[in-house]
Scaffold this active site. Structure first.
Site, PDB file in Angstrom:
ATOM      1  N   ASP A 289       0.855  -1.182   0.000  1.00 49.73           N
ATOM      2  CA  ASP A 289       0.000   0.000   0.000  1.00 49.73           C
ATOM      3  C   ASP A 289       0.892   1.234   0.000  1.00 49.73           C
ATOM      4  O   ASP A 289       2.058   1.176   0.402  1.00 49.73           O
ATOM      5  CB  ASP A 289      -0.931   0.007   1.219  1.00 49.73           C
ATOM      6  CG  ASP A 289      -2.197   0.827   1.006  1.00 49.73           C
ATOM      7  OD1 ASP A 289      -2.195   1.705   0.108  1.00 49.73           O
ATOM      8  OD2 ASP A 289      -3.176   0.609   1.740  1.00 49.73           O
ATOM      9  N   HIS A 290       0.311   2.330  -0.452  1.00 46.03           N
ATOM     10  CA  HIS A 290       1.030   3.604  -0.431  1.00 46.03           C
ATOM     11  C   HIS A 290       1.013   4.172   0.985  1.00 46.03           C
ATOM     12  O   HIS A 290      -0.056   4.343   1.576  1.00 46.03           O
ATOM     13  CB  HIS A 290       0.372   4.601  -1.391  1.00 46.03           C
ATOM     14  CG  HIS A 290       0.498   4.223  -2.829  1.00 46.03           C
ATOM     15  ND1 HIS A 290      -0.577   4.140  -3.680  1.00 46.03           N
ATOM     16  CD2 HIS A 290       1.581   3.880  -3.573  1.00 46.03           C
ATOM     17  CE1 HIS A 290      -0.165   3.798  -4.881  1.00 46.03           C
ATOM     18  NE2 HIS A 290       1.138   3.621  -4.848  1.00 46.03           N
ATOM     19  N   TYR A 470      -5.016   3.832   1.297  1.00 48.24           N
ATOM     20  CA  TYR A 470      -6.150   2.939   1.014  1.00 48.24           C
ATOM     21  C   TYR A 470      -6.074   2.372  -0.400  1.00 48.24           C
ATOM     22  O   TYR A 470      -7.068   2.298  -1.100  1.00 48.24           O
ATOM     23  CB  TYR A 470      -7.484   3.657   1.227  1.00 48.24           C
ATOM     24  CG  TYR A 470      -7.598   4.426   2.516  1.00 48.24           C
ATOM     25  CD1 TYR A 470      -7.001   3.946   3.689  1.00 48.24           C
ATOM     26  CD2 TYR A 470      -8.293   5.627   2.586  1.00 48.24           C
ATOM     27  CE1 TYR A 470      -7.100   4.647   4.880  1.00 48.24           C
ATOM     28  CE2 TYR A 470      -8.407   6.335   3.781  1.00 48.24           C
ATOM     29  CZ  TYR A 470      -7.807   5.843   4.921  1.00 48.24           C
ATOM     30  OH  TYR A 470      -7.910   6.547   6.105  1.00 48.24           O
ATOM     31  N   HIS A 471      -4.861   1.946  -0.782  1.00 45.83           N
ATOM     32  CA  HIS A 471      -4.628   1.359  -2.101  1.00 45.83           C
ATOM     33  C   HIS A 471      -4.011  -0.035  -1.961  1.00 45.83           C
ATOM     34  O   HIS A 471      -2.969  -0.324  -2.548  1.00 45.83           O
ATOM     35  CB  HIS A 471      -3.691   2.253  -2.924  1.00 45.83           C
ATOM     36  CG  HIS A 471      -4.190   3.628  -3.167  1.00 45.83           C
ATOM     37  ND1 HIS A 471      -3.339   4.703  -3.435  1.00 45.83           N
ATOM     38  CD2 HIS A 471      -5.444   4.132  -3.205  1.00 45.83           C
ATOM     39  CE1 HIS A 471      -4.053   5.790  -3.609  1.00 45.83           C
ATOM     40  NE2 HIS A 471      -5.339   5.478  -3.471  1.00 45.83           N
ATOM     41  N   PRO A 472      -4.630  -0.942  -1.222  1.00 48.69           N
ATOM     42  CA  PRO A 472      -4.001  -2.249  -1.013  1.00 48.69           C
ATOM     43  C   PRO A 472      -4.042  -3.113  -2.272  1.00 48.69           C
ATOM     44  O   PRO A 472      -5.046  -3.170  -2.974  1.00 48.69           O
ATOM     45  CB  PRO A 472      -4.857  -2.863   0.099  1.00 48.69           C
ATOM     46  CG  PRO A 472      -6.217  -2.250  -0.092  1.00 48.69           C
ATOM     47  CD  PRO A 472      -5.936  -0.843  -0.541  1.00 48.69           C
TER      48      PRO A 472
END
Length: 537
Positions: A289-290, A470-472
């Site tokens: 994730d970021h 919130y970029h898993p």
């Protein structure tokens, strides 16, 4: 018991695309399963509602991760959409595809058909770009993509300050060269959110060969011998698939469903007393994730979104957006930002930034380095996140029941290089805010604040305040070798399990450089062609 040619688990960014494309012929029967409700609430279409939707529970799985050892033991929120459209119904609507080198690196892993030249036609196929077609954009696709006009002098200050630091301007973050500062594209049309349910599912639901079941929580997969034959729901129903089950439940719930069905690392399954059906060591591993942090500033002029804190102004803006699709609530205010390099010599940008002309309660509550001032003030902030993190986490099972949520170990700063990149990003944002373009607006720095000047102090701030974007992705990784931890092949078929595919962000072998909604839709567009090709073979 319901039977269909394809059963798709999850009506999110990928699942809605598949439901539309696989039923286009009018003959192929598809059942689409969604654990959440229908997206009837008109507030889901109002762009500025994103912040409330991400922090609320009405349309959100609202999961929380395990304590992060390298982030002071904090448990990080992990919001994911639980509604038709999935996370595309509650996200920030930023439409970025990532860099060409992202996809070329996938191809270099030995994955045929995943280079940038291969995937660009699918990006163009999904898109209706309001500004017109060119080599990188198209019109006529399902997803309305726009570039809302900047409406605040602070956006001009951001762009000018970037130039004063020596950063180049970027006209199109989805074009040939995304480096620089500029303005983002959004999945907004007519001043309203265009999530995957609006873009793909609305038209598909008019077809007799699609059945959409909401409130349908998957419990485990059903097998006929070695073949995946359907999905068992938590309420006892069974949905059978004549051809394939396609899991599109996202980077947390897709591996969760596979693990509950006996597909995964034997040691993880043994902890929950689940018999091993296929020993796939990569299921739930390689979570990426970021990692994100912010620099917050006071503003000396009354030009920020704080104007909307007055109830009468907020109500008027919301009504204007609902009725006319115009006004300040009809856009998500992270309009400006950039893809930047934290140091010379890098081949491509290593951070993405977003600039917002306001402060939020979420921004202020996690500032342990500066005195907690009142929320009723004008301010602005920029965030930055590490585009290609080295850190890895994992997803597992928190218990044996279908009601037990995924166990999420995010891996925040598990690799120190990510902490160092984010530290340097904070320094770069400070330099931008120190430029003459912000002289007329700049007040005191709220965070990291005066207490964080040295590298060690900035890193302490990051360990205490950093979040994920919130970029898993990556928990059902695409690759060529199950023994090496890959879960699906280049056609997204689960190794060793006939009749089962995974199609969502979890299959990404490496995180793309930017927001992940657009790449996830692209993956589903491409997968729909592969599924139809394999059925015809």
């Amino acid at each position: 018991m319901t039977e269909a040619d394809y059963v798709v688990v999850g009506a999110g960014s990928a699942g809605c695309v598949l439901a539309d494309r696989l039923t286009e012929d009018g003959r192929t029967r598809v059942v689409l399963l969604e654990a959440g409700p229908r997206d009837r609430n008109p507030l889901l279409r109002v762009p500025i509602m994103t912040g409330m939707l991400l922090r609320g529970r009405a349309y959100n799985w609202a999961m929380t991760g395990e304590p992060e050892p390298s982030a002071n033991g904090r448990r990080l929120d992990q919001p994911r959409g639980k509604v038709l459209g999935g996370s595309s119904s509650i996200n920030g609507m930023v439409y970025t595809r990532g860099f060409a080198l992202d996809y070329d690196s996938w191809a270099q892993r030995g994955l045929p058909g995943w280079s940038y030249a291969d995937v660009l036609p699918y990006f163009r196929r999904e898109e209706h770009f309001e500004e017109g077609a060119d080599d990188f954009h198209a019109q006529g696709g399902r997803v309305q993509v726009s570039r809302p006009a900047p409406d605040n002098p602070l956006f001009d200050a951001w762009k000018e300050a970037g130039a004063q630091v020596g950063l180049k301007a970027c006209r199109d973050f989805n074009g040939a060269d995304p480096e620089g500062v500029g303005f983002f594209h959004f999945t907004i049309g007519g001043g309203r959110r265009v999530g995957s349910a609006q873009a793909y599912l609305r038209r598909a639901e008019r077809r007799q060969n699609l059945e959409v079941l909401t409130g349908a929580t998957a419990s485990h997969l059903i097998f006929d011998g070695a073949r995946c034959a359907g999905v068992a729901l938590a309420d006892g129903r069974e949905i059978r698939a004549r051809r394939e089950v396609i899991v599109s439940a996202g980077a947390f719930h897709s591996p969760w469903l596979l693990l509950r069905s006996g597909l995964g690392p034997p040691e993880e399954l043994a902890r929950q007393g689940i018999a091993v059906r296929a020993a796939l060591s990569g299921v739930g591993r390689e979570l990426q994730d970021h990692q994100m942090a912010r620099v917050l500033m006071e503003c000396t002029q009354p030009v920020t979104l704080f104007r909307l804190r007055r109830i009468d102004r907020a109500a008027a803006a919301l009504l204007q957006a609902l009725v006319f699709g115009t006004g300040p609530a009809s856009r998500f205010p992270l309009l400006a930002g950039g893809f930047l390099k934290t140091r010379p010599g890098l081949d491509w940008p290593d951070i993405q930034c977003h600039f917002l002309p306001g402060l939020t309660t979420a921004s202020l509550r996690w500032n342990p380095f500066a005195p907690q001032g009142p929320l009723d003030r004008h301010g602005f902030f920029a965030n930055a996140y590490v585009l290609r993190p080295f850190s890895r986490g994992r997803v597992g099972l928190s218990g044996p029941s279908a009601q037990d949520p995924p166990r999420i170990e995010g891996g925040m700063f598990a690799d120190r290089r990510d902490l160092e990149t984010l530290r340097d990003a904070m320094k770069l944002l400070r330099r931008i805010f120190a430029q003459p373009a912000f002289d007329a607006f700049r007040g005191a720095e709220i965070a990291p604040g005066a207490a964080a000047q040295s590298d060690e102090e900035i890193e302490a701030y990051l360990r205490e305040t950093a979040l994920t974007a919130y970029h898993p992705v990556g928990t059902c990784r695409m690759g060529m070798d199950a023994a090496a931890g890959d879960v699906v092949d280049a056609r997204l078929r689960v190794f060793g399990v006939p009749g089962l595919r995974v199609v969502d962000a979890s299959v990404m072998p490496a995180l793309t450089s930017g927001n992940t909604h657009a790449p996830t839709m692209m993956i589903a567009e491409k997968a729909s062609d592969m599924i139809r090709e394999d059925a015809a073979a």
